[in-house]
Scaffold this motif. Structure first.
Motif, PDB file in Angstrom:
ATOM      1  N   PHE A 185       0.787  -1.319   0.061  1.00  0.00           N
ATOM      2  CA  PHE A 185      -0.055   0.095  -0.067  1.00  0.00           C
ATOM      3  C   PHE A 185       0.965   1.327  -0.035  1.00  0.00           C
ATOM      4  N   VAL A 186       2.263   0.879   0.304  1.00  0.00           N
ATOM      5  CA  VAL A 186       2.870   2.190   0.182  1.00  0.00           C
ATOM      6  C   VAL A 186       3.249   2.816  -1.039  1.00  0.00           C
ATOM      7  N   VAL A 187       3.115   2.004  -1.992  1.00  0.00           N
ATOM      8  CA  VAL A 187       2.875   2.856  -3.517  1.00  0.00           C
ATOM      9  C   VAL A 187       1.940   3.845  -3.583  1.00  0.00           C
ATOM     10  N   GLN A 188       0.706   3.426  -2.974  1.00  0.00           N
ATOM     11  CA  GLN A 188      -0.440   4.506  -3.170  1.00  0.00           C
ATOM     12  C   GLN A 188       0.068   5.935  -2.271  1.00  0.00           C
TER      13      GLN A 188
ATOM     14  N   VAL B 232      10.830  14.049  -1.688  1.00  0.00           N
ATOM     15  CA  VAL B 232       9.885  13.109  -1.278  1.00  0.00           C
ATOM     16  C   VAL B 232      10.519  11.781  -1.156  1.00  0.00           C
ATOM     17  N   ASN B 233      10.041  10.867  -0.103  1.00  0.00           N
ATOM     18  CA  ASN B 233      10.596   9.460   0.128  1.00  0.00           C
ATOM     19  C   ASN B 233       9.995   8.605  -1.118  1.00  0.00           C
ATOM     20  N   VAL B 234      11.030   7.669  -1.272  1.00  0.00           N
ATOM     21  CA  VAL B 234      10.503   6.633  -2.252  1.00  0.00           C
ATOM     22  C   VAL B 234      10.511   5.334  -1.924  1.00  0.00           C
ATOM     23  N   SER B 235       9.882   4.739  -1.680  1.00  0.00           N
ATOM     24  CA  SER B 235       9.775   3.143  -1.089  1.00  0.00           C
ATOM     25  C   SER B 235      10.577   2.430  -2.094  1.00  0.00           C
TER      26      SER B 235
ATOM     27  N   PRO C  35      10.616  19.892 -12.576  1.00  0.00           N
ATOM     28  CA  PRO C  35      11.259  18.940 -11.958  1.00  0.00           C
ATOM     29  C   PRO C  35      12.450  19.040 -11.130  1.00  0.00           C
ATOM     30  N   GLY C  36      13.149  20.065 -11.437  1.00  0.00           N
ATOM     31  CA  GLY C  36      14.300  20.514 -10.523  1.00  0.00           C
ATOM     32  C   GLY C  36      13.736  20.707  -9.226  1.00  0.00           C
ATOM     33  N   LEU C  37      12.536  21.222  -9.018  1.00  0.00           N
ATOM     34  CA  LEU C  37      12.346  21.675  -7.423  1.00  0.00           C
ATOM     35  C   LEU C  37      11.829  20.094  -6.465  1.00  0.00           C
ATOM     36  N   ILE C  38      11.951  18.852  -7.493  1.00  0.00           N
ATOM     37  CA  ILE C  38      11.321  17.894  -6.781  1.00  0.00           C
ATOM     38  C   ILE C  38      12.644  17.046  -6.610  1.00  0.00           C
ATOM     39  N   GLU C  39      12.873  16.669  -5.244  1.00  0.00           N
ATOM     40  CA  GLU C  39      14.102  15.628  -4.985  1.00  0.00           C
ATOM     41  C   GLU C  39      13.371  14.333  -4.440  1.00  0.00           C
ATOM     42  N   LEU C  40      14.021  13.223  -5.024  1.00  0.00           N
ATOM     43  CA  LEU C  40      13.532  11.919  -4.671  1.00  0.00           C
ATOM     44  C   LEU C  40      14.548  11.151  -3.968  1.00  0.00           C
ATOM     45  N   GLU C  41      14.094  10.828  -2.765  1.00  0.00           N
ATOM     46  CA  GLU C  41      14.793  10.276  -1.741  1.00  0.00           C
ATOM     47  C   GLU C  41      14.738   8.558  -1.591  1.00  0.00           C
ATOM     48  N   ILE C  42      16.076   8.202  -1.949  1.00  0.00           N
ATOM     49  CA  ILE C  42      16.163   6.828  -2.021  1.00  0.00           C
ATOM     50  C   ILE C  42      16.870   6.121  -0.921  1.00  0.00           C
ATOM     51  N   THR C  43      16.474   5.363   0.169  1.00  0.00           N
ATOM     52  CA  THR C  43      17.315   4.991   1.414  1.00  0.00           C
ATOM     53  C   THR C  43      18.465   4.369   0.987  1.00  0.00           C
TER      54      THR C  43
END
Length: 735
Positions: free
Chosen positions: A538-541, A569-572, A596-604
């Motif tokens: 459900f984390v995808v939603q 924004v965190n990415v699972s 797009p440059g204002l959005i940073e996608l965080e990968i753990t």
């Protein structure tokens, strides 16, 4: 002459002895046949009763769960019942409101207010109906019903429908080499389920009427049989059909006055009698020794028959070892004594996927291999069995937790040997059996609860049962039941935690974090639902919701004229396996017209280390860069990192986890390591962000080593979007 007389007397004596012996043998074989017939009828009746009891317990458990809710949610109950229908094989399940309206899993509308089981259930009883006609398709059915109690009063009725032939598989057990068969009847002799056997009376509606019509039993014996069945007694009858001797055993099930009637032809015993007669004549002619051998043969045949019955009742056809019934019987003989045990339940995560990939034949071979591994791993006095599908139970000698974990880890290693073309994830649950505890089913249930509590798709786990585990499973079930509707109702909110420049102390960005504001509960801690959402997908939603909300806020700030700042924004890790992930991110940015440059996608960091194909992950990051997005590695330093990852993965931002610097910043060696990591990141043109900053000393140290951005409670906690915007506006005016 004297010799002739002696020989004649001897011959007559031998013939008489042989006749007496064969008469005894014939009687023994008859009793053996009747005993086997009784056992089959008793076993079938027990299996049907066990199935009914299990179904009723499941229905009562659902009823208690529903009754414990603050209000009766018919749609929510129907969704739960739909899941149960798929796993139990019921024809239909549903909820009946007090006015008799049925809400069913197959969306069939019907008024069940006149059904007897509904009226009895509304009076507080848990019942199973007699044979009824289905309002939907006219087929014969049986119905379980139980009340949903609230404050001791029935608010509604849960019901489950079984087709009349649902018990056919139980009574169609092959016995006596196909010469035996069984019926399911009521106490009045009405046949409820016919056997699939050509020897049976096909189309017979009532056993008493058929016997009376065919003159199969004398009237007195037939009347006695009627009276015994109406009184709930069991018995055996000898009757004749078309001139052939037959035996009939009848055993009550204990539900609705139902009976299992098992019958077999007398030829089963007669064939052996003829064979033994010829053998006995040979023995009389040869020696008394052969007679002794014959007695031994008879005993062997009796034991073989008993072992065959036990094999059918207690052996798993896939592995050849114990099934659930055999495991229970064996376990009851050892638990409750002086020796201490632990019950272990384990299964293979996503075994259905394995079967889909390699086929059911390969899946069964795997189960057989696991059985072989367990047989070599258990010690004297320990037991194991495949109890269902891919689930195994083990009863092991008690030991300290570390020893139990070591043994189970070794078993897992044998199931996943090096070089195997696939990797299986196993989940083990352990329950310590208490003194004098003998309920094997309860032990297994608690081990199963522990197993489910520790499931992790990424690795093999061992979890121990306690009441906290049980409570957590129940809480997680409640969360899973509520999560989809909570998202629809807007209970999830996006909070923002500001990021500050280490040198200027100005807000230079933010991180979007999800919060669940449950009505009547308040804010649910993320640790209570995020790990669960990651396990069930459900984390995808949730990730998609946070991304859309972040894009919406960025659009609003731009329209308001606030200076643009990037938001992470965190990415699972579940999203990283989605081939369409990059396209979905691009679509969200386009929908709100956000650069797009204002959005940073965080990968753990742990997601990176768990990702099987680093090359594929590098490709995903490259696609995000091509689209203009920023990518950061979150929680760096929380695990066993490899600095080589910084070279292989083209990330834009490195987020130092608080655990990386909170303690090490207090000693010279730790400060040197942190400073070198920050220096390496700068040389690789990677921005360094420190999260979890809580003290001024940490801020000073991180600033001194050239850390670019700091984030943590020292500056600000995560806050609602409106509060974050108010925090920025004064800063904008001063500018």
């Amino acid at each position: 002459m004297r010799t002739a007389v002696v020989m004649a007397v001897a011959a007559a004596t031998m013939v008489l002895c042989a006749a007496l012996y064969m008469r005894s043998v014939t009687g023994t074989l008859r009793e053996e046949t009747l005993s086997g017939l009784r056992e089959v009828a008793r076993q079938s009746a027990g299996n049907i009763a066990m199935r009914i009891e299990k179904d009723m317990q499941m229905l009562e458990a659902v009823s208690r769960f529903v009754g414990a809710q603050p209000e009766l949610d018919i749609d929510g109950v129907t969704r739960v019942l739909c899941e149960e229908v798929e796993s139990t094989g019921f024809k239909r399940m549903g909820l009946i409101t007090p006015d008799g309206t049925a809400h069913t899993t197959d969306s069939v509308e019907m008024d069940l207010g006149g059904r007897g089981y509904f009226l009895r259930a509304m009076d507080g009883e848990t019942v199973i109906s007699k044979e009824l006609t289905d309002y939907a398709d006219g087929e014969p059915i049986y119905v379980y019903a139980t009340p949903i109690l609230c404050g001791g009063r029935a608010e509604a009725v849960l019901f489950a429908t079984n087709a009349a032939d649902a018990f056919a598989s139980v009574i169609n057990v092959r016995m006596f080499e196909g010469a035996g068969y069984s019926y399911l009847t009521n106490a009045g002799g009405d046949v409820l389920v016919h056997p699939d056997n050509p020897e049976s009376e096909q189309g017979m509606s009532n056993i008493f009427d058929r016997m009376e019509e065919g003159r199969m039993l004398p009237d007195e014996e037939l009347g006695r049989m009627r009276r015994r069945m109406s009184s709930g007694d069991s018995g055996v009858e000898e009757y004749f059909r078309d001139g052939e001797r037959r035996y009939l055993s009848y055993t009550p099930i204990g539900v609705n006055g139902w009976y299992v009637l098992s019958a077999v032809s007398g030829h089963v015993a007669a064939r052996k009698s003829v064979y033994l007669t010829m053998l006995t004549l040979v023995v009389c002619v040869v020696t008394v020794t052969v007679l002794i051998g014959l007695f031994g043969y008879i005993l062997f045949m009796q034991n073989s028959r008993r072992r065959e019955l036990e094999r059918i009742a207690f052996t798993d056809p896939v592995t050849g070892g114990y099934n659930w019934n055999g495991f229970i019987r064996a376990a009851r003989e050892v638990v409750g004594g002086a020796a201490e045990y632990v019950m272990v339940s384990f299964d293979i995560d996503k075994f259905k996927v394995f079967n889909d990939m390699f086929g059911h034949g390969t899946g069964n071979q795997l189960l057989g291999q696991i059985w072989g591994i367990l047989s070599r791993s258990v010690r004297e006095g320990e037991l194991f069995a495949r109890v269902s599908a891919d689930t195994f139970d083990l009863l092991l000698h008690a030991a300290p937790d570390e020893e139990i974990v070591r043994r189970l880890t070794e078993i897992g290693g044998q199931i996943n040997p090096p070089g195997q073309r696939y990797t299986l994830t196993l989940s083990f649950g352990v329950y310590r059996v208490g003194p004098q505890e003998t309920d094997v089913s309860l032990m297994s249930d608690r081990a199963s609860i522990a197993r489910k509590s520790g499931k992790d798709d990424s690795r093999t786990t061992v979890a121990f049962y306690d009441h906290a585990v049980r409570d957590r499973i129940l809480r997680e079930k409640q969360i899973e039941d509520a999560m989809a509707s909570a998202l629809e109702k807007g209970e999830f909110e996006v909070y923002l935690q500001p990021k500050y420049s280490a040198s200027t102390r100005e807000i230079v960005g933010a991180e979007s974090l999800v919060r669940w504001n449950r009505p009547g509960v308040g804010l649910v801690p993320p640790n209570d639902f995020i790990p669960l959402f990651e396990r069930d997908g459900f984390v995808v939603q949730i990730d998609a919701f946070v991304l859309r909300e972040t894009c919406r806020m960025l659009r609003g700030w731009a329209d308001e004229g606030l200076p643009a700042i990037p938001v992470s924004v965190n990415v699972s890790r579940v999203n990283l396996h989605d081939p369409g992930f990059v396209g979905k991110v691009c679509a969200a940015a386009r929908e709100y017209g956000v650069p797009p440059g204002l959005i940073e996608l965080e990968i753990t960091e742990t997601s990176v280390l768990d990702f099987e194909n680093i090359g594929r992950l590098t490709g995903i990051i490259g696609e995000l860069h091509d689209a203009g997005f920023l990518v950061s590695m979150d929680d760096f330093g929380s695990g066993y990192s490899s600095l080589n990852l910084l070279r292989r993965l083209p990330v834009d931002v490195l987020k130092l986890d608080r655990a990386f610097f909170a303690g090490d910043a207090d000693n010279a060696r730790g400060r040197t390591v942190i400073a070198e990591v920050a220096d390496l990141a700068r040389k690789l043109d990677i921005q360094v962000v420190a999260e979890g900053v809580e003290t001024s000393g940490q801020v000073d140290f991180l600033t001194s080593i050239g850390c670019d951005v700091v984030q943590g409670y020292y500056f600000a906690r995560p806050m609602p979007a409106g509060e974050f915007e108010r925090l920025r506006r004064p800063q904008n005016k001063n500018d």
